[in-house]
Scaffold this motif. Structure first.
Motif, short mmCIF file in Angstrom:
data_model
loop_
_atom_site.label_atom_id
_atom_site.label_comp_id
_atom_site.label_asym_id
_atom_site.label_seq_id
_atom_site.Cartn_x
_atom_site.Cartn_y
_atom_site.Cartn_z
N SER A 9 0.83 -1.21 0.00
CA SER A 9 0.00 0.00 0.00
C SER A 9 0.86 1.25 0.00
N ARG A 11 -0.19 3.86 1.31
CA ARG A 11 -0.53 4.50 2.61
C ARG A 11 0.19 3.72 3.71
N GLY A 14 -2.00 2.92 6.67
CA GLY A 14 -3.34 2.50 6.30
C GLY A 14 -3.76 1.17 6.92
N ASN A 15 -4.84 0.65 6.37
CA ASN A 15 -5.45 -0.56 6.92
C ASN A 15 -4.60 -1.81 6.70
N THR A 16 -3.97 -1.89 5.52
CA THR A 16 -3.11 -3.04 5.25
C THR A 16 -1.96 -3.08 6.25
N PRO A 85 -3.58 -3.76 -0.52
CA PRO A 85 -4.97 -3.37 -0.76
C PRO A 85 -5.40 -3.91 -2.11
N VAL A 86 -6.70 -3.95 -2.32
CA VAL A 86 -7.24 -4.25 -3.66
C VAL A 86 -7.32 -2.93 -4.41
N GLY A 89 -9.47 -4.15 -8.57
CA GLY A 89 -9.74 -5.59 -8.59
C GLY A 89 -8.52 -6.47 -8.47
N ALA A 125 -6.90 -5.85 1.84
CA ALA A 125 -7.86 -4.83 2.29
C ALA A 125 -8.62 -4.31 1.08
N SER A 126 -9.93 -4.18 1.22
CA SER A 126 -10.71 -3.63 0.10
C SER A 126 -11.77 -2.68 0.60
N GLY A 127 -12.25 -1.84 -0.31
CA GLY A 127 -13.38 -0.96 0.01
C GLY A 127 -14.69 -1.75 0.02
N ALA A 128 -14.80 -2.68 -0.89
CA ALA A 128 -15.98 -3.54 -0.99
C ALA A 128 -15.97 -4.56 0.15
N GLU A 164 -8.08 5.54 6.19
CA GLU A 164 -6.92 4.70 6.48
C GLU A 164 -6.95 4.05 7.86
C1 LIG Z 1 -6.58 3.45 -6.86
C2 LIG Z 1 -7.51 2.71 -5.95
C3 LIG Z 1 -8.19 1.62 -6.46
C4 LIG Z 1 -9.05 0.89 -5.63
N1 LIG Z 1 -9.72 -0.18 -6.17
C5 LIG Z 1 -10.56 -0.89 -5.38
C6 LIG Z 1 -11.25 -2.01 -5.90
O1 LIG Z 1 -11.10 -2.40 -7.06
N2 LIG Z 1 -12.10 -2.67 -5.09
C7 LIG Z 1 -12.29 -2.29 -3.78
O2 LIG Z 1 -13.07 -2.93 -3.09
N3 LIG Z 1 -11.62 -1.25 -3.24
C8 LIG Z 1 -10.75 -0.54 -4.01
N4 LIG Z 1 -10.07 0.52 -3.48
C9 LIG Z 1 -10.20 0.81 -2.02
C10 LIG Z 1 -9.03 0.23 -1.21
O3 LIG Z 1 -8.84 -1.15 -1.50
C11 LIG Z 1 -9.31 0.34 0.30
O4 LIG Z 1 -9.53 1.70 0.64
C12 LIG Z 1 -8.16 -0.22 1.14
O5 LIG Z 1 -8.51 -0.12 2.49
C13 LIG Z 1 -6.88 0.55 0.95
O6 LIG Z 1 -5.88 -0.06 1.73
P1 LIG Z 1 -4.94 0.81 2.69
O7 LIG Z 1 -5.82 1.42 3.74
O8 LIG Z 1 -3.96 -0.15 3.24
O9 LIG Z 1 -4.29 1.85 1.84
C14 LIG Z 1 -9.23 1.28 -4.27
C15 LIG Z 1 -8.51 2.38 -3.77
C16 LIG Z 1 -7.66 3.09 -4.59
C17 LIG Z 1 -6.90 4.28 -4.03
#
Ligand SMILES: Cc1cc2nc3c(=O)[nH]c(=O)nc-3n(C[C@H](O)[C@H](O)[C@H](O)COP(=O)(O)O)c2cc1C
Length: 185
Positions: A9, A11, A14-16, A85-86, A89, A125-128, A164
């Motif tokens: 990541s 960040r 961050g979460n990872t 992080p994801v 995808g 880690a993912s947003g979804a 984060e």
């Molecule tokens: C460029 C970018 C692309 C991302 N693509 C996805 C994605 O495809 N699917 C998803 O669920 N989250 C996606 N996210 C959200 C991150 O996976 C999520 O915020 C994760 O917690 C980030 O990890 P970190 O906190 O360690 O940086 C994306 C974020 C960024 C900045």
């Protein structure tokens, strides 16, 4: 055991990183030696397909960038913690460039060197929601486990993460990550 944690990541807080740090906290408590690497601190490109590594011309890789600082650490490690992080995808581009440079671990006869038998833990880690990107865990398990013959210890997967520090709202995941490190043998 030497544990090398590699975080993909950008960040660093961050979460990872929080989940990987939890794994490392557990592993340190169990007496293991820990090193954490943030790929964002290392300037590296992907593989350039020069195949110098296949011709036996170089120890690891002809591309003279910061990946040179990581090969020795990878080879020396007994366990790799791979955190990403994801992004779109997949693993982040930093992590993908790192993996592409593992081409050197495959010789011209497609025999694998240095990696078989090492243990690995993945952290994603993912947003979804967590289950939405099982494909990323599957990708890591296939390449590290099935292909490079490393031994899977555990997959730590967390979703619904944006800010984060969002992982603080999922203490059960952090506890699971710490337990994975503590149980490392
Ligand atoms: C460029 C970018 C692309 C991302 N693509 C996805 C994605 O495809 N699917 C998803 O669920 N989250 C996606 N996210 C959200 C991150 O996976 C999520 O915020 C994760 O917690 C980030 O990890 P970190 O906190 O360690 O940086 C994306 C974020 C960024 C900045």
């Amino acid at each position: 055991m030497k544990v090398l944690a590699v975080i993909g990541s950008p960040r660093k807080n961050g979460n990872t990183t929080a989940m990987v740090n939890a794994v490392c906290k557990g592993a340190a408590a169990a007496g293991h030696e820990i090193e954490v690497v943030h790929l964002t601190d290392y300037k590296m490109q992907g593989c350039v397909a020069c195949c110098a590594c296949k011709a036996g011309k170089v120890e690891y890789c002809a591309v003279n960038d910061d990946m040179q600082k990581l090969y020795g650490k990878i080879v020396a490690a007994d366990c790799l913690v791979i955190g990403t992080p994801v992004y779109m995808g997949q693993v982040t581009s930093q992590m993908k460039a790192f993996f592409d440079r593992w081409y050197t671990f495959l010789d011209s006869n497609y025999q694998i060197h240095h990696l078989p038998g090492k243990k690995f833990i993945t952290v994603t880690a993912s947003g979804a929601p967590a289950e939405a990107f099982q494909s990323v865990t599957d990708y890591l398990n296939y390449w590290l486990g099935s292909f490079f013959k490393m031994q899977l210890v555990q997959n730590i997967v967390a979703g619904q993460l944006g800010p984060e520090d969002a992982i603080k709202g999922q203490p059960e995941i952090l506890a699971m990550a710490e337990a994975a490190g503590r149980n490392l043998k």
